[in-house]
Design an enzyme around this catalytic site. Structure first.
Site, mmCIF file in Angstrom:
data_model
loop_
_atom_site.group_PDB
_atom_site.id
_atom_site.type_symbol
_atom_site.label_atom_id
_atom_site.label_comp_id
_atom_site.label_asym_id
_atom_site.label_seq_id
_atom_site.Cartn_x
_atom_site.Cartn_y
_atom_site.Cartn_z
ATOM 1 N N ASP A 16 0.693 -1.307 -0.102
ATOM 2 C CA ASP A 16 0.154 -0.249 0.139
ATOM 3 C C ASP A 16 0.837 1.251 -0.010
ATOM 4 O O ASP A 16 1.939 1.339 0.625
ATOM 5 C CB ASP A 16 -0.872 0.064 1.186
ATOM 6 C CG ASP A 16 -2.066 0.920 1.115
ATOM 7 O OD1 ASP A 16 -2.382 1.463 -0.025
ATOM 8 O OD2 ASP A 16 -2.489 1.400 2.020
ATOM 9 N N ARG A 20 0.128 7.745 -2.515
ATOM 10 C CA ARG A 20 0.453 8.713 -1.597
ATOM 11 C C ARG A 20 2.003 9.074 -2.299
ATOM 12 O O ARG A 20 2.384 10.188 -2.043
ATOM 13 C CB ARG A 20 0.593 8.327 -0.313
ATOM 14 C CG ARG A 20 -1.007 8.780 0.352
ATOM 15 C CD ARG A 20 -1.128 7.910 1.559
ATOM 16 N NE ARG A 20 -1.365 6.544 1.401
ATOM 17 C CZ ARG A 20 -1.394 5.623 2.426
ATOM 18 N NH1 ARG A 20 -0.948 5.799 3.452
ATOM 19 N NH2 ARG A 20 -1.781 4.417 2.025
ATOM 20 N N HIS A 33 2.132 3.712 -8.978
ATOM 21 C CA HIS A 33 2.142 2.129 -9.437
ATOM 22 C C HIS A 33 3.151 1.337 -10.211
ATOM 23 O O HIS A 33 3.607 0.470 -9.963
ATOM 24 C CB HIS A 33 0.749 1.829 -10.169
ATOM 25 C CG HIS A 33 -0.555 2.002 -9.272
ATOM 26 N ND1 HIS A 33 -0.779 1.787 -8.145
ATOM 27 C CD2 HIS A 33 -1.513 3.179 -9.655
ATOM 28 C CE1 HIS A 33 -1.873 2.226 -7.488
ATOM 29 N NE2 HIS A 33 -2.356 3.070 -8.592
ATOM 30 N N SER A 61 -7.703 -5.583 -5.028
ATOM 31 C CA SER A 61 -8.398 -6.173 -4.305
ATOM 32 C C SER A 61 -10.064 -6.314 -4.863
ATOM 33 O O SER A 61 -10.079 -5.293 -5.813
ATOM 34 C CB SER A 61 -8.865 -5.592 -2.888
ATOM 35 O OG SER A 61 -9.247 -4.298 -3.066
ATOM 36 N N ARG A 67 -12.527 2.093 -7.569
ATOM 37 C CA ARG A 67 -11.881 3.325 -7.950
ATOM 38 C C ARG A 67 -12.144 3.778 -9.155
ATOM 39 O O ARG A 67 -12.879 3.262 -9.957
ATOM 40 C CB ARG A 67 -10.330 2.708 -7.714
ATOM 41 C CG ARG A 67 -9.793 2.436 -6.585
ATOM 42 C CD ARG A 67 -8.284 2.406 -6.478
ATOM 43 N NE ARG A 67 -8.106 1.944 -5.289
ATOM 44 C CZ ARG A 67 -6.623 2.039 -4.705
ATOM 45 N NH1 ARG A 67 -5.761 2.470 -5.619
ATOM 46 N NH2 ARG A 67 -6.400 1.827 -3.802
ATOM 47 N N LEU A 127 11.250 -20.175 -5.072
ATOM 48 C CA LEU A 127 10.248 -19.138 -4.575
ATOM 49 C C LEU A 127 8.907 -19.464 -5.249
ATOM 50 O O LEU A 127 8.834 -19.320 -6.402
ATOM 51 C CB LEU A 127 10.800 -17.755 -4.764
ATOM 52 C CG LEU A 127 9.675 -16.820 -4.025
ATOM 53 C CD1 LEU A 127 9.354 -17.112 -2.609
ATOM 54 C CD2 LEU A 127 10.090 -15.278 -4.524
ATOM 55 N N ARG A 184 2.228 -4.712 5.932
ATOM 56 C CA ARG A 184 1.543 -3.916 5.418
ATOM 57 C C ARG A 184 2.339 -2.553 5.249
ATOM 58 O O ARG A 184 2.866 -2.245 6.244
ATOM 59 C CB ARG A 184 0.072 -3.550 5.707
ATOM 60 C CG ARG A 184 -0.876 -2.773 5.076
ATOM 61 C CD ARG A 184 -2.106 -2.344 5.459
ATOM 62 N NE ARG A 184 -2.702 -1.252 4.619
ATOM 63 C CZ ARG A 184 -3.880 -1.515 3.977
ATOM 64 N NH1 ARG A 184 -4.864 -2.355 4.395
ATOM 65 N NH2 ARG A 184 -4.356 -0.679 3.169
ATOM 66 N N ARG A 190 -4.425 -2.177 8.991
ATOM 67 C CA ARG A 190 -5.585 -3.193 8.763
ATOM 68 C C ARG A 190 -5.364 -4.159 7.575
ATOM 69 O O ARG A 190 -4.344 -3.987 6.929
ATOM 70 C CB ARG A 190 -6.831 -2.302 8.185
ATOM 71 C CG ARG A 190 -6.624 -1.346 6.940
ATOM 72 C CD ARG A 190 -7.913 -0.720 6.881
ATOM 73 N NE ARG A 190 -7.782 0.230 5.476
ATOM 74 C CZ ARG A 190 -7.591 1.751 5.695
ATOM 75 N NH1 ARG A 190 -7.747 2.243 6.924
ATOM 76 N NH2 ARG A 190 -7.474 2.432 4.536
ATOM 77 N N ILE A 191 -6.225 -5.125 7.554
ATOM 78 C CA ILE A 191 -5.749 -6.299 6.707
ATOM 79 C C ILE A 191 -6.478 -6.154 5.340
ATOM 80 O O ILE A 191 -5.934 -6.798 4.196
ATOM 81 C CB ILE A 191 -6.270 -7.805 7.368
ATOM 82 C CG1 ILE A 191 -5.307 -7.940 8.460
ATOM 83 C CG2 ILE A 191 -6.275 -8.816 6.579
ATOM 84 C CD1 ILE A 191 -5.456 -8.917 9.633
ATOM 85 N N GLU A 203 2.060 -13.266 12.310
ATOM 86 C CA GLU A 203 2.702 -12.449 12.901
ATOM 87 C C GLU A 203 2.574 -11.120 11.967
ATOM 88 O O GLU A 203 2.763 -11.030 10.762
ATOM 89 C CB GLU A 203 4.037 -12.519 13.351
ATOM 90 C CG GLU A 203 4.507 -13.780 14.315
ATOM 91 C CD GLU A 203 3.962 -13.385 15.604
ATOM 92 O OE1 GLU A 203 3.734 -12.287 15.890
ATOM 93 O OE2 GLU A 203 3.337 -14.320 16.224
HETATM 94 C C1 IPE Z 1 -5.222 -3.006 -0.243
HETATM 95 O O1 IPE Z 1 -4.882 -1.612 -0.513
HETATM 96 C C2 IPE Z 1 -5.426 -3.643 -1.330
HETATM 97 C C3 IPE Z 1 -4.225 -4.033 -2.186
HETATM 98 C C4 IPE Z 1 -2.983 -3.335 -1.632
HETATM 99 C C5 IPE Z 1 -4.355 -4.380 -3.372
HETATM 100 P P1 IPE Z 1 -6.051 -0.424 -0.373
HETATM 101 O O2 IPE Z 1 -5.286 0.798 -0.501
HETATM 102 O O3 IPE Z 1 -7.046 -0.524 -1.543
HETATM 103 O O4 IPE Z 1 -6.719 -0.559 1.010
HETATM 104 P P2 IPE Z 1 -7.851 0.226 1.763
HETATM 105 O O5 IPE Z 1 -9.035 -0.016 1.006
HETATM 106 O O6 IPE Z 1 -7.250 1.527 1.852
HETATM 107 O O7 IPE Z 1 -7.956 -0.731 2.998
HETATM 108 C C1 IPE Z 2 -1.760 0.357 -3.471
HETATM 109 O O1 IPE Z 2 -1.406 1.539 -3.376
HETATM 110 C C2 IPE Z 2 -1.862 -0.507 -4.766
HETATM 111 C C3 IPE Z 2 -3.510 -0.826 -5.064
HETATM 112 C C4 IPE Z 2 -4.177 -0.812 -4.024
HETATM 113 C C5 IPE Z 2 -3.543 -1.188 -6.467
HETATM 114 P P1 IPE Z 2 -2.557 2.659 -3.257
HETATM 115 O O2 IPE Z 2 -3.223 2.898 -4.816
HETATM 116 O O3 IPE Z 2 -3.775 2.028 -2.346
HETATM 117 O O4 IPE Z 2 -2.088 3.641 -2.610
HETATM 118 P P2 IPE Z 2 -2.533 4.820 -1.662
HETATM 119 O O5 IPE Z 2 -3.122 4.049 -0.521
HETATM 120 O O6 IPE Z 2 -3.543 5.514 -2.305
HETATM 121 O O7 IPE Z 2 -1.229 5.733 -1.020
HETATM 122 MG MG MG Z 3 -4.220 2.407 -0.558
#
Ligand code: IPE
Ligand code: IPE
Ligand code: MG
Length: 249
Positions: A16, A20, A33, A61, A67, A127, A184, A190-191, A203
């Site tokens: 994640d 940002r 990305h 996800s 999005r 792997l 994370r 969060r998960i 863990e």
């Molecule tokens: C979780 O990231 C899913 C992936 C990394 C693919 P998100 O950025 O979508 O998670 P939330 O929705 O903020 O929890």
């Molecule tokens: C995780 O990064 C990648 C995906 C969910 C595809 P984000 O796109 O969620 O990045 P932030 O959370 O907006 O920074």
């Molecule tokens: Mg995100």
């Protein structure tokens, strides 16, 4: 330096913070990305070197369809491109790729590419790289439930005999040990619907580092932290220590 570390058999990562990372540089999210894919390359390489058995990465996800359309389309193109570019290197480095998730929502072309790269790397015994795409832990438990229900309907399984093992054998990570270490990046704690069934005793490690900045050194910090944990699985600390010292139960 790494010789004192306990290397997890299976590391699961919610990558994640790409958006940002880009925003902080006043650049489009897509650049974040793209940098994220580079971070994946480095982490895959490092895990292979450390003899980690399995690395699972949350790439998209079930909820990410919410999005903006442009971002979804960029992510799909990037996924396709990464598969095309990395396939041979994965095979060469003895990495086996498996994609988990509801792939039926992807374009025909992307589904074919996924199959092609999975086939190309099927003989690798290094792997195991599991990429979760259109994946949700609740989707996984739901599809497992359906397949178990079908066995009951077909009279191949009695309701009273349904066990945790049946569920383990029906979720999409069948054959892969449960994650030992969950990481994370990006600061959220969060998960987000990742491997919810599989992570019952994993863990958890959270870092503020944004995914594009997560490198071998950051992975090392996570594994160092993991190495200092005592995994008790319900037992007492004394029991675990006694077992470690070979004193039995
Ligand atoms: C979780 O990231 C899913 C992936 C990394 C693919 P998100 O950025 O979508 O998670 P939330 O929705 O903020 O929890
Ligand atoms: C995780 O990064 C990648 C995906 C969910 C595809 P984000 O796109 O969620 O990045 P932030 O959370 O907006 O920074
Ligand atoms: Mg995100």
């Amino acid at each position: 330096m790494t010789d004192k570390l306990t290397i997890p058999r299976h590391i699961a990562i919610v990558m994640d913070g790409n958006g940002r990372w880009a925003r902080a540089k006043h650049r489009p999210r897509l650049l974040g990305h793209k940098k994220g894919v580079e971070a994946v390359r480095e982490i895959v390489k490092t895990c292979a070197k450390l003899n980690v058995e399995c690395l699972s990465l949350f790439a998209f996800s079930s909820e990410n369809w919410k999005r903006p359309e442009e971002e979804i389309s960029n992510l799909m193109s990037l996924f396709m491109l990464a598969l095309e570019r990395e396939a041979k290197a994965l095979a060469r480095n003895n990495v086996r790729l498996q994609i988990i998730g509801d792939l039926s929502q992807f374009s025909e072309k992307l589904q074919q590419k996924i199959k092609q790269v999975e086939d190309l790397t099927a003989d690798s015994d290094g792997l195991k790289l599991v990429v979760a795409a259109n994946y949700g832990g609740r989707w996984d438990v739901t599809q497992a439930t359906k397949s178990i229900a079908q066995k009951v309907v077909d009279k191949d399984l009695n309701i009273d005999d349904i066990s945790e093992d049946d569920i383990c054998e029906s979720v999409s990570t069948y054959g892969i040990p449960d994650p030992d270490l969950f990481i994370r990046t990006g600061g959220e704690k969060r998960i987000s619907n990742f491997l919810i069934w599989q992570m019952a005793y994993t863990e958890l490690y959270f870092t503020d580092v944004l995914w594009p900045d997560f490198d071998a050194n950051e992975l090392n910090l996570a594994i160092t932290d993991y190495s200092s944990r005592q995994r008790r699985f319900g037992k007492t600390s004394e029991q675990v220590l006694a077992e470690k010292n070979g004193e039995g139960e």
